[in-house]
Design a protein around this motif. Structure first.
Motif, short mmCIF file in Angstrom:
data_model
loop_
_atom_site.label_atom_id
_atom_site.label_comp_id
_atom_site.label_asym_id
_atom_site.label_seq_id
_atom_site.Cartn_x
_atom_site.Cartn_y
_atom_site.Cartn_z
N GLU A 93 -45.67 7.71 30.44
CA GLU A 93 -44.59 6.75 30.55
C GLU A 93 -44.86 5.52 29.70
N LYS A 94 -46.11 5.08 29.68
CA LYS A 94 -46.49 3.94 28.85
C LYS A 94 -46.28 4.28 27.37
N GLU A 95 -46.66 5.47 26.96
CA GLU A 95 -46.47 5.92 25.58
C GLU A 95 -44.97 6.03 25.26
N LEU A 96 -44.19 6.52 26.21
CA LEU A 96 -42.75 6.63 26.01
C LEU A 96 -42.12 5.25 25.82
N ILE A 97 -42.55 4.28 26.60
CA ILE A 97 -42.03 2.91 26.46
C ILE A 97 -42.39 2.36 25.09
N ARG A 98 -43.61 2.61 24.63
CA ARG A 98 -44.04 2.13 23.31
C ARG A 98 -43.19 2.76 22.21
N ILE A 99 -42.95 4.06 22.33
CA ILE A 99 -42.14 4.76 21.32
C ILE A 99 -40.70 4.26 21.34
N GLU A 100 -40.16 4.04 22.53
CA GLU A 100 -38.79 3.54 22.63
C GLU A 100 -38.67 2.14 22.02
N LYS A 101 -39.68 1.29 22.24
CA LYS A 101 -39.67 -0.05 21.62
C LYS A 101 -39.71 0.07 20.11
N GLU A 102 -40.57 0.94 19.60
CA GLU A 102 -40.68 1.14 18.16
C GLU A 102 -39.36 1.68 17.59
N LEU A 103 -38.76 2.62 18.30
CA LEU A 103 -37.48 3.18 17.86
C LEU A 103 -36.39 2.10 17.85
N HIS A 104 -36.39 1.27 18.88
CA HIS A 104 -35.42 0.18 18.95
C HIS A 104 -35.60 -0.79 17.79
N MET A 105 -36.85 -1.12 17.48
CA MET A 105 -37.13 -2.01 16.36
C MET A 105 -36.67 -1.38 15.05
N ASN A 106 -36.95 -0.10 14.85
CA ASN A 106 -36.51 0.60 13.64
C ASN A 106 -34.99 0.62 13.55
N GLN A 107 -34.34 0.82 14.68
CA GLN A 107 -32.87 0.83 14.70
C GLN A 107 -32.33 -0.54 14.33
N ALA A 108 -32.93 -1.60 14.85
CA ALA A 108 -32.48 -2.95 14.53
C ALA A 108 -32.68 -3.25 13.05
N ILE A 109 -33.83 -2.85 12.51
CA ILE A 109 -34.10 -3.06 11.08
C ILE A 109 -33.09 -2.28 10.25
#
Length: 87
Positions: free
Chosen positions: A41-57
């Motif tokens: 779950e911690k890894e999933l949260i990290r990946i989701e944050k990274e995905l969100h940042m990539n989407q914003a960029i």
């Protein structure tokens, strides 16, 4: 009284040791799986944050690109109008 309790516990441990070991093993597996789930779950949260940042960029870059295309189109239209007006 204490010795009778100890004897009873010894009997229970000998008689039901398979069940106690099974319960202990299942409890250990439960704790291990829970910890693994938390790690996933911690890894999933990290990946989701990274995905969100990539989407914003991506969205910022897309917006800048669209704005640049719009400006170039407007510039091209002005140039076409100037050429037409010169004729």
């Amino acid at each position: 009284m204490l010795s009778k309790t100890i004897e009873t516990l010894k009997y229970l441990l000998l008689e039901y040791r398979f069940y106690f070991l099974s319960i202990a093993l299942l409890l250990a597996l439960l704790i291990y799986n829970h910890n693994e789930t938390l790690a996933f779950e911690k890894e999933l949260i990290r990946i989701e944050k990274e995905l969100h940042m990539n989407q914003a960029i991506f969205e910022r870059r897309q917006k800048a690109y669209d704005e640049k295309v719009k400006q170039q189109r407007e510039k091209l239209e002005r140039m076409i109008k100037e050429i037409k007006s010169e004729k």
